[in-house]
Write an enzyme that holds these catalytic residues in place. Structure first.
Site, PDB file in Angstrom:
ATOM      1  N   ASP A   4       4.169   0.530  -8.143  1.00  0.00           N
ATOM      2  CA  ASP A   4       3.779   1.286  -9.341  1.00  0.00           C
ATOM      3  C   ASP A   4       3.609   2.769  -8.994  1.00  0.00           C
ATOM      4  O   ASP A   4       3.006   3.515  -9.757  1.00  0.00           O
ATOM      5  CB  ASP A   4       2.473   0.726  -9.930  1.00  0.00           C
ATOM      6  CG  ASP A   4       1.342   0.782  -8.937  1.00  0.00           C
ATOM      7  OD1 ASP A   4       1.593   1.064  -7.740  1.00  0.00           O
ATOM      8  OD2 ASP A   4       0.182   0.536  -9.345  1.00  0.00           O
ATOM      9  N   PHE A  10      -3.325  -6.114 -13.712  1.00  0.00           N
ATOM     10  CA  PHE A  10      -3.331  -4.703 -13.372  1.00  0.00           C
ATOM     11  C   PHE A  10      -2.113  -3.997 -13.991  1.00  0.00           C
ATOM     12  O   PHE A  10      -2.217  -2.902 -14.555  1.00  0.00           O
ATOM     13  CB  PHE A  10      -3.316  -4.643 -11.842  1.00  0.00           C
ATOM     14  CG  PHE A  10      -2.912  -3.353 -11.249  1.00  0.00           C
ATOM     15  CD1 PHE A  10      -3.801  -2.297 -11.215  1.00  0.00           C
ATOM     16  CD2 PHE A  10      -1.642  -3.192 -10.699  1.00  0.00           C
ATOM     17  CE1 PHE A  10      -3.431  -1.101 -10.648  1.00  0.00           C
ATOM     18  CE2 PHE A  10      -1.264  -2.003 -10.138  1.00  0.00           C
ATOM     19  CZ  PHE A  10      -2.161  -0.948 -10.114  1.00  0.00           C
ATOM     20  N   ASP A  16       0.855  -1.200   0.000  1.00  0.00           N
ATOM     21  CA  ASP A  16       0.000   0.000   0.000  1.00  0.00           C
ATOM     22  C   ASP A  16       0.889   1.248   0.000  1.00  0.00           C
ATOM     23  O   ASP A  16       1.729   1.401   0.884  1.00  0.00           O
ATOM     24  CB  ASP A  16      -0.888   0.003   1.248  1.00  0.00           C
ATOM     25  CG  ASP A  16      -1.824  -1.192   1.261  1.00  0.00           C
ATOM     26  OD1 ASP A  16      -2.714  -1.258   0.399  1.00  0.00           O
ATOM     27  OD2 ASP A  16      -1.639  -2.084   2.111  1.00  0.00           O
TER      28      ASP A  16
HETATM   29  C1  SAM Z   1      -1.900  -2.841  -2.509  1.00  0.00           C
HETATM   30  S1  SAM Z   1      -2.108  -4.480  -1.973  1.00  0.00           S
HETATM   31  C2  SAM Z   1      -1.083  -5.413  -3.082  1.00  0.00           C
HETATM   32  C3  SAM Z   1      -1.441  -6.865  -3.097  1.00  0.00           C
HETATM   33  C4  SAM Z   1      -0.565  -7.781  -3.976  1.00  0.00           C
HETATM   34  N1  SAM Z   1       0.803  -7.864  -3.507  1.00  0.00           N
HETATM   35  C5  SAM Z   1      -0.597  -7.370  -5.426  1.00  0.00           C
HETATM   36  O1  SAM Z   1       0.458  -7.076  -5.988  1.00  0.00           O
HETATM   37  O2  SAM Z   1      -1.686  -7.352  -6.014  1.00  0.00           O
HETATM   38  C6  SAM Z   1      -1.206  -4.553  -0.448  1.00  0.00           C
HETATM   39  C7  SAM Z   1      -1.637  -5.707   0.447  1.00  0.00           C
HETATM   40  O3  SAM Z   1      -0.806  -5.777   1.596  1.00  0.00           O
HETATM   41  C8  SAM Z   1      -1.583  -6.170   2.714  1.00  0.00           C
HETATM   42  N2  SAM Z   1      -0.865  -5.731   3.920  1.00  0.00           N
HETATM   43  C9  SAM Z   1      -0.549  -4.451   4.266  1.00  0.00           C
HETATM   44  N3  SAM Z   1       0.137  -4.432   5.408  1.00  0.00           N
HETATM   45  C10 SAM Z   1       0.272  -5.729   5.808  1.00  0.00           C
HETATM   46  C11 SAM Z   1       0.885  -6.342   6.935  1.00  0.00           C
HETATM   47  N4  SAM Z   1       1.498  -5.615   7.868  1.00  0.00           N
HETATM   48  N5  SAM Z   1       0.821  -7.687   7.037  1.00  0.00           N
HETATM   49  C12 SAM Z   1       0.199  -8.424   6.081  1.00  0.00           C
HETATM   50  N6  SAM Z   1      -0.405  -7.901   4.990  1.00  0.00           N
HETATM   51  C13 SAM Z   1      -0.368  -6.569   4.855  1.00  0.00           C
HETATM   52  C14 SAM Z   1      -2.924  -5.491   2.477  1.00  0.00           C
HETATM   53  O4  SAM Z   1      -3.975  -6.143   3.153  1.00  0.00           O
HETATM   54  C15 SAM Z   1      -3.063  -5.585   0.959  1.00  0.00           C
HETATM   55  O5  SAM Z   1      -3.777  -6.728   0.568  1.00  0.00           O
END
Ligand code: SAM
Length: 230
Positions: free
Chosen positions: A172, A211, A136
């Protein structure tokens, strides 16, 4: 909990709890697959050789989303053991559904905060690779403190990697790419695998997401960073 109270009761997290319903298919896959592939946070560490039923190089993916890259990479690399960590329930369900459909067995999943899993469950110098794809970006400046890639977390990942182990990051969002590079350059004990000292071309090991394909057509950039623990 609002941001202010969170600050006082607990450290700042890189995610906010999202509600989300699992589809029927995800829920059913979760029920079937969790007993074999799900792992629970344990304060006193986890024996991953035992959890996988064999010793093999360990690859850890943090924040795997719906698990597309994770399942594809685990399938393409059956001689390694893949561990995925994700907090979002529907993502975990989707990942297990995909793993089941693809017949992938070298995969174990935590639904938990990756910071705590690394701290409590993973032995030092035990991982061959850590990958964090499209974390994120927390666009607003006042939220940058929530970004996963920050010095303390990079130091934690460094401790958990074996010597010669690889950290692979991708984003990205240009500002986050620059931030990642700055954080990594400020840390000791890493060799940047980029010939120019910044970014690397997407390695074939990281599958191109739908994506990303769309982004490429629109001319959007993606930045990969790879560092080796020296
Ligand atoms: C923007 S999404 C990207 C998902 C995937 N890696 C992709 O490329 O499509 C970021 C993901 O990280 C997870 N996330 C964020 N902080 C985290 C943490 N501390 N532990 C586990 N998951 C986490 C969020 O729930 C989210 O699903």
């Amino acid at each position: 909990m609002n941001e202010q109270t969170e600050k006082f009761t607990h450290r700042i997290r890189s995610f906010v709890k999202r509600e989300g319903r699992l589809t029927k298919g995800q829920a059913a896959a979760l029920e079937r697959q969790w007993p074999g592939k799900g792992l629970q946070h344990q304060a006193d560490g986890i024996d991953f050789d035992k959890a996988f039923g064999r010793p093999a190089p360990l690859v850890l993916e943090i924040g795997f989303g719906m698990g597309h890259s994770l399942v594809e990479m685990a399938k393409a690399d059956p001689d390694s053991n893949y561990i995925g960590i994700e907090v979002h329930g529907p993502g975990v369900g989707a990942c297990l559904m995909e793993a089941e459909a693809q017949g992938v067995e070298n995969l174990r999943i935590f639904q938990h905060d990756a910071v705590e899993i690394l701290q409590d469950c993973v032995a030092d110098e035990s991982l061959a690779k850590i990958q964090v794809f499209f974390p994120d970006p927390w666009h607003k400046k006042r939220h940058h403190k929530r970004r996963l890639i920050r010095p303390e977390f990079v130091q934690l990942m460094h401790a958990k990697l074996q010597h010669g182990g690889i950290l692979h990051l991708a984003t990205d969002w240009e500002n986050y790419a620059e931030h990642m590079l700055e954080v990594m350059q400020g840390e000791q004990g890493w060799d940047n695998l980029s010939a120019n000292g910044d970014y690397v071309p997407r390695p074939d090991s990281r599958p191109l997401t739908k994506f990303e394909q769309r982004g490429q057509r629109l001319g959007h950039g993606v930045w990969d960073l790879q560092f080796k623990k020296s």
